[in-house]
Design a protein around this motif. Structure first.
Motif, PDB file in Angstrom:
ATOM      1  N   GLY A   1       2.471   8.231  15.935  1.00 41.51           N
ATOM      2  CA  GLY A   1       2.929   7.902  14.593  1.00 41.51           C
ATOM      3  C   GLY A   1       3.986   8.857  14.098  1.00 41.51           C
ATOM      4  O   GLY A   1       4.619   9.573  14.879  1.00 41.51           O
ATOM      5  N   PHE A   2       4.164   8.873  12.774  1.00 38.63           N
ATOM      6  CA  PHE A   2       5.155   9.767  12.180  1.00 38.63           C
ATOM      7  C   PHE A   2       4.760  10.118  10.758  1.00 38.63           C
ATOM      8  O   PHE A   2       3.933   9.433  10.129  1.00 38.63           O
ATOM      9  CB  PHE A   2       6.561   9.159  12.216  1.00 38.63           C
TER      10      PHE A   2
ATOM     11  N   ALA B   1       0.808  -1.216   0.000  1.00 42.00           N
ATOM     12  CA  ALA B   1       0.000   0.000   0.000  1.00 42.00           C
ATOM     13  C   ALA B   1       0.842   1.268   0.000  1.00 42.00           C
ATOM     14  O   ALA B   1       0.472   2.265  -0.634  1.00 42.00           O
ATOM     15  CB  ALA B   1      -0.929  -0.003   1.212  1.00 42.00           C
ATOM     16  N   ILE B   2       1.997   1.256   0.684  1.00 42.98           N
ATOM     17  CA  ILE B   2       2.753   2.499   0.859  1.00 42.98           C
ATOM     18  C   ILE B   2       3.982   2.609  -0.039  1.00 42.98           C
ATOM     19  O   ILE B   2       4.510   3.709  -0.227  1.00 42.98           O
ATOM     20  CB  ILE B   2       3.186   2.688   2.334  1.00 42.98           C
TER      21      ILE B   2
ATOM     22  N   ALA C   1      -2.395   4.046   7.367  1.00 47.94           N
ATOM     23  CA  ALA C   1      -1.402   4.776   6.570  1.00 47.94           C
ATOM     24  C   ALA C   1      -2.149   5.696   5.615  1.00 47.94           C
ATOM     25  O   ALA C   1      -3.047   5.254   4.889  1.00 47.94           O
ATOM     26  CB  ALA C   1      -0.513   3.808   5.797  1.00 47.94           C
ATOM     27  N   TRP C   2      -1.770   6.961   5.609  1.00 46.49           N
ATOM     28  CA  TRP C   2      -2.417   7.976   4.784  1.00 46.49           C
ATOM     29  C   TRP C   2      -1.404   8.708   3.931  1.00 46.49           C
ATOM     30  O   TRP C   2      -0.294   8.984   4.388  1.00 46.49           O
ATOM     31  CB  TRP C   2      -3.127   9.009   5.672  1.00 46.49           C
TER      32      TRP C   2
ATOM     33  N   PRO D   1       4.691  10.839   0.071  1.00 44.39           N
ATOM     34  CA  PRO D   1       4.684  11.121   1.515  1.00 44.39           C
ATOM     35  C   PRO D   1       3.567  10.367   2.234  1.00 44.39           C
ATOM     36  O   PRO D   1       2.458  10.244   1.716  1.00 44.39           O
ATOM     37  CB  PRO D   1       4.469  12.633   1.567  1.00 44.39           C
ATOM     38  N   VAL D   2       3.873   9.884   3.434  1.00 40.85           N
ATOM     39  CA  VAL D   2       2.940   9.003   4.141  1.00 40.85           C
ATOM     40  C   VAL D   2       2.905   9.346   5.629  1.00 40.85           C
ATOM     41  O   VAL D   2       3.934   9.614   6.246  1.00 40.85           O
ATOM     42  CB  VAL D   2       3.354   7.525   3.976  1.00 40.85           C
ATOM     43  N   PHE D   3       1.680   9.316   6.196  1.00 40.64           N
ATOM     44  CA  PHE D   3       1.480   9.269   7.640  1.00 40.64           C
ATOM     45  C   PHE D   3       1.327   7.817   8.063  1.00 40.64           C
ATOM     46  O   PHE D   3       0.557   7.073   7.456  1.00 40.64           O
ATOM     47  CB  PHE D   3       0.171   9.958   8.036  1.00 40.64           C
TER      48      PHE D   3
END
Length: 397
Positions: free
Chosen positions: A238-239, A218-219, A339-340, A224-226
């Motif tokens: 999180g980060f 998915a990532i 994950a966003w 860029p990802v949260f």
């Protein structure tokens, strides 16, 4: 004419059209009188809510007649729409003499205007209170360290002027199970400007299952990802990975990466610049850590998720970020994870990003077979003697 022009120059942040419309609204409410009563004020400026009576009495302290004039109110609003040195006195004039009064009133008005819950109000106030260690006469320094607060304050002055006002809330592709209104607001204000409008859900354990391989698919190469999660102890943290992930034993990202905690309190922790070891994603290697993490190495991480997806590591006060202890335990267990991707998907495909990251002198297959294996896992096929199919991930066995 000269006097009118001189008055107009005093309003640096309000257009002629806005001034004309404001005066028209004011005169309509007062039946064409130059001064406004308390009762007329309450009806005309409902955005101030319950504090409107107190706000009116604070404003009329500037008036010898004891009734509010349009030009007085316009001058205060103009200051509230200006730089920090004019915003601070405008807030003091309208909303309180102490920082606690000002913060409480700004938060209440902002949250009610945006239809936030009572819990949202409490959490946003607590966040501002943690960030603000300056006395009221040094409020502009607080604005510099916590840019969300002046935004919330200026939102109110914008609404008084009948501007729409921007809440800076992102538009989510789906509802988050881990982030509420205030969480999204705080995190969004720490993102680069071009990443603040829309967030896309890439992975959710409640939807896609507790699967490391699904998370990687998915990532990987998605920009860029949260990463945000809830531990079994109820901590949410999180980060943000500023450049996202490409699988392999290399770090990616810039000092725009940051850590955050959402519960039991909301806080963000910026990069210190002492290292370039930011976002990390790797698996199936014997000489490197296997999992997802940020700002660490070996077994020392401020946040790391093991490849088996059962839990992870969280060391206190990593040198890569401001002092923090996200999980409040050195080894945590994962309850839920999301994950966003904030902003648009990268223009280049995952394959192009991998090739760009490789040496032009050697095949990417020779340089990083694990990264090539990710492409195979994603359904891509390649003909090369140097490539050997990778073993399945732990949760695919």
């Amino acid at each position: 004419m000269g006097a009118e022009h001189s008055k107009r120059k005093d309003l640096k942040n309000i257009s002629d059209a806005e001034q004309t419309k404001f005066v028209e609204t004011f005169l309509k409410a007062t039946n064409n009188k130059e001064k406004m009563t308390k009762e007329q004020f309450l009806v005309t400026y409902p955005v101030i809510g319950e504090f409107a009576v107190h706000c009116y009495y604070r404003l009329v302290k500037l008036e010898p007649s004891g009734l509010l004039r349009a030009k007085t109110f316009l001058r205060i609003i103009d200051g509230g729409l200006g730089h920090f040195e004019t915003l601070a006195p405008a807030l003091i004039t309208c909303f309180g003499d102490t920082k606690e009064q000002i913060m409480r009133n700004v938060v209440k008005i902002f949250c009610e205007a945006n239809k936030f819950t009572r819990e949202d109000q409490v959490r946003l106030y607590e966040y501002f209170n943690e960030e603000n260690t300056k006395p009221v006469d040094e409020m502009e320094h607080f604005f510099s360290t916590c840019p969300l607060f002046p935004h919330a304050a200026q939102f109110i002055f914008q609404r008084l002027l009948d501007r729409p006002g921007e809440a800076k809330m992102p538009v989510l592709s789906e509802k988050s199970q881990l982030m509420g209104n205030v969480d999204q607001l705080v995190l969004n204000c720490h993102l680069p400007f071009d990443r603040r409008k829309e967030w896309t859900l890439l992975y959710a354990s409640v939807k896609h299952g507790h699967s490391f391989s699904q998370l990687v698919k998915a990532i990987n190469g998605q920009g860029p990802v949260f990463i945000v999660m809830r531990s079994m102890r109820g901590r949410r943290f999180g980060f943000f990975a500023s450049e996202g992930f490409l699988a392999g034993p290399l770090y990616r990202g810039t000092a725009e990466c940051f850590l955050f905690q959402l519960a039991p309190k909301i806080a963000t922790y910026s990069a210190t610049g002492r290292t370039d070891n930011y976002a990390y994603l790797n698996y199936q290697q014997q000489q490197h850590p296997n999992g997802i993490g940020i700002g660490g190495h070996s077994n020392v991480w401020p946040f790391f998720i093991h490849e088996d997806f059962g839990g992870g590591l969280c060391q206190k006060n990593s040198s890569a970020f401001e002092p923090c202890w996200l999980a409040e335990e050195e080894e945590f267990k994962i309850k839920t994870l999301e994950a966003w991707r904030p902003g648009d998907k990268p223009a280049k495909s995952f394959e192009e990003q991998l090739l760009e990251a490789s040496s032009p002198e050697r095949s990417i297959i020779d340089k990083d077979p694990e990264a090539r294996a990710v492409l195979e896992m994603a359904g891509k096929s390649f003909s090369s003697e140097a490539y050997r199919e990778a073993a399945p991930m732990l949760d695919e066995k």
